[in-house]
Motif scaffolding. Structure first.
Motif, PDB file in Angstrom:
ATOM      1  N   THR A 282       0.843  -1.191   0.000  1.00 41.99           N
ATOM      2  CA  THR A 282       0.000   0.000   0.000  1.00 41.99           C
ATOM      3  C   THR A 282       0.882   1.246   0.000  1.00 41.99           C
ATOM      4  OG1 THR A 282      -0.155   0.060   2.420  1.00 41.99           O
ATOM      5  CG2 THR A 282      -1.867  -1.180   1.237  1.00 41.99           C
ATOM      6  N   LYS A 283       0.339   2.331  -0.490  1.00 42.84           N
ATOM      7  CA  LYS A 283       1.108   3.571  -0.625  1.00 42.84           C
ATOM      8  C   LYS A 283       1.650   4.066   0.719  1.00 42.84           C
ATOM      9  CE  LYS A 283       0.845   8.076  -2.825  1.00 42.84           C
ATOM     10  NZ  LYS A 283       0.035   8.979  -3.629  1.00 42.84           N
ATOM     11  N   ALA A 284       0.827   4.030   1.734  1.00 42.42           N
ATOM     12  CA  ALA A 284       1.243   4.512   3.060  1.00 42.42           C
ATOM     13  C   ALA A 284       1.892   3.426   3.918  1.00 42.42           C
ATOM     14  CB  ALA A 284       0.041   5.093   3.801  1.00 42.42           C
ATOM     15  N   HIS A 285       1.910   2.197   3.442  1.00 32.98           N
ATOM     16  CA  HIS A 285       2.466   1.056   4.177  1.00 32.98           C
ATOM     17  C   HIS A 285       1.837   0.900   5.556  1.00 32.98           C
ATOM     18  CE1 HIS A 285       5.243   0.635   0.948  1.00 32.98           C
ATOM     19  NE2 HIS A 285       5.804   1.806   1.184  1.00 32.98           N
ATOM     20  N   LYS A 286       0.508   0.985   5.593  1.00 36.24           N
ATOM     21  CA  LYS A 286      -0.238   0.869   6.853  1.00 36.24           C
ATOM     22  C   LYS A 286      -1.159  -0.353   6.860  1.00 36.24           C
ATOM     23  CE  LYS A 286       0.898   5.038   8.498  1.00 36.24           C
ATOM     24  NZ  LYS A 286       1.907   5.175   9.477  1.00 36.24           N
ATOM     25  N   ARG A 287      -0.982  -1.274   5.929  1.00 33.07           N
ATOM     26  CA  ARG A 287      -1.849  -2.449   5.878  1.00 33.07           C
ATOM     27  C   ARG A 287      -1.702  -3.260   7.158  1.00 33.07           C
ATOM     28  NH1 ARG A 287      -1.680  -7.133   1.161  1.00 33.07           N
ATOM     29  NH2 ARG A 287      -3.138  -8.560   2.177  1.00 33.07           N
ATOM     30  N   ARG A 288      -2.831  -3.641   7.745  1.00 34.42           N
ATOM     31  CA  ARG A 288      -2.833  -4.377   9.010  1.00 34.42           C
ATOM     32  C   ARG A 288      -3.405  -5.776   8.889  1.00 34.42           C
ATOM     33  NH1 ARG A 288      -6.188  -0.890  12.968  1.00 34.42           N
ATOM     34  NH2 ARG A 288      -5.548  -2.548  14.371  1.00 34.42           N
ATOM     35  N   TRP A 289      -4.218  -6.009   7.885  1.00 36.31           N
ATOM     36  CA  TRP A 289      -4.997  -7.244   7.794  1.00 36.31           C
ATOM     37  C   TRP A 289      -4.620  -8.030   6.552  1.00 36.31           C
ATOM     38  CZ3 TRP A 289      -6.746  -6.908  12.409  1.00 36.31           C
ATOM     39  CH2 TRP A 289      -7.137  -5.683  12.930  1.00 36.31           C
ATOM     40  N   CYS A 290      -4.780  -9.337   6.644  1.00 37.93           N
ATOM     41  CA  CYS A 290      -4.563 -10.168   5.468  1.00 37.93           C
ATOM     42  C   CYS A 290      -5.506  -9.712   4.362  1.00 37.93           C
ATOM     43  CB  CYS A 290      -4.771 -11.639   5.807  1.00 37.93           C
ATOM     44  SG  CYS A 290      -6.433 -12.056   6.409  1.00 37.93           S
ATOM     45  N   SER A 291      -6.730  -9.361   4.763  1.00 41.03           N
ATOM     46  CA  SER A 291      -7.740  -8.888   3.829  1.00 41.03           C
ATOM     47  C   SER A 291      -8.767  -8.084   4.610  1.00 41.03           C
ATOM     48  CB  SER A 291      -8.422 -10.086   3.159  1.00 41.03           C
ATOM     49  OG  SER A 291      -9.613  -9.712   2.525  1.00 41.03           O
ATOM     50  N   MET A 292      -9.165  -6.948   4.064  1.00 44.02           N
ATOM     51  CA  MET A 292     -10.228  -6.168   4.712  1.00 44.02           C
ATOM     52  C   MET A 292     -11.540  -6.950   4.711  1.00 44.02           C
ATOM     53  SD  MET A 292      -9.364  -3.509   6.260  1.00 44.02           S
ATOM     54  CE  MET A 292     -10.979  -2.836   6.608  1.00 44.02           C
ATOM     55  N   ALA A 293     -11.762  -7.745   3.684  1.00 45.06           N
ATOM     56  CA  ALA A 293     -13.004  -8.519   3.604  1.00 45.06           C
ATOM     57  C   ALA A 293     -13.047  -9.615   4.668  1.00 45.06           C
ATOM     58  CB  ALA A 293     -13.160  -9.134   2.216  1.00 45.06           C
ATOM     59  N   LEU A 294     -11.909 -10.079   5.120  1.00 42.09           N
ATOM     60  CA  LEU A 294     -11.871 -11.142   6.131  1.00 42.09           C
ATOM     61  C   LEU A 294     -11.627 -10.540   7.509  1.00 42.09           C
ATOM     62  CD1 LEU A 294      -9.727 -13.744   4.169  1.00 42.09           C
ATOM     63  CD2 LEU A 294     -12.190 -13.797   4.530  1.00 42.09           C
ATOM     64  N   CYS A 295     -10.388 -10.421   7.878  1.00 46.11           N
ATOM     65  CA  CYS A 295     -10.041 -10.001   9.229  1.00 46.11           C
ATOM     66  C   CYS A 295     -10.306  -8.526   9.488  1.00 46.11           C
ATOM     67  CB  CYS A 295      -8.583 -10.336   9.508  1.00 46.11           C
ATOM     68  SG  CYS A 295      -8.307 -12.121   9.574  1.00 46.11           S
TER      69      CYS A 295
END
Length: 195
Positions: A165-178
């Protein structure tokens, strides 16, 4: 008397890690609180390789489990090396290097076309697929930014991903899941706190 235990229905492997080596690691995931292997047959292994873009391996229906065993061995090798890289400790790459040995460059020059350097021309289709995957893993280990290789923040999830991600703030394997589960849980907490 027989036990009427229904076997656990496992989900199809997910391709959401943004890197094929991490997607391979994610073929072992938490299902109902237990770590499960989503690859159980040569057909599963061949399907995963094809879906991940490494090519199709034919003739595996009803086979002896050789492709599955090789893919699992590669997965185990990558898992140990990724864990070591994330922890900044030394690890032995010999098992991964064994898969890379099949990646011998060949110059291919077919009629009507320009010459092409094909790193994975050697061996059978399965060896070519596994070599491509091993090469992708080696590139990740040698050149990847391991500050961006993460495990999902859901404590009940074992999936990993490469945060592109552009901001490198991804926390979850998938927003749709976790991610969605977390949002719902937080909403319920806030709602309970308001009453």
């Amino acid at each position: 008397m027989t036990d009427d235990v229904t076997p656990l229905e496992l989900p199809a492997p997910l391709l959401l890690a943004d890197h094929p080596a991490l997607d391979l690691l994610n073929t072992r995931m938490m299902v109902d609180g237990q770590r499960q292997d989503l690859l159980g047959t040569d057909s599963d292994a061949a399907s995963w390789l094809q879906q991940s873009g490494f090519g199709w391996v034919t003739g595996v229906e009803g086979s002896d489990g050789h492709l599955l065993a090789r893919l699992r061995k590669l997965r185990d090798s990558i898992e140990g090396l990724v864990a070591a890289r994330r922890e900044n400790r030394l690890a032995d790459p010999a098992a991964l290097n064994a898969f890379l040995l099949a990646a011998v460059p060949q110059l291919v020059w077919e009629e009507g076309g320009a010459p092409v350097l094909d790193r994975f021309r050697q061996g059978d289709a399965a060896s070519q697929c596994l070599s491509r995957l091993a090469y992708a893993a080696a590139e990740l280990l040698a050149e990847g930014d391991f500050n961006l290789v993460r495990k999902c923040e859901n404590a009940e999830c074992s999936l990993m991903f490469y945060d592109r991600t552009k901001a490198h703030k991804r926390r979850w394997c998938s927003m749709a899941l976790c991610g969605n589960r977390h949002k719902v849980a937080e909403f319920r907490k806030r709602r309970q706190g308001a009453t």
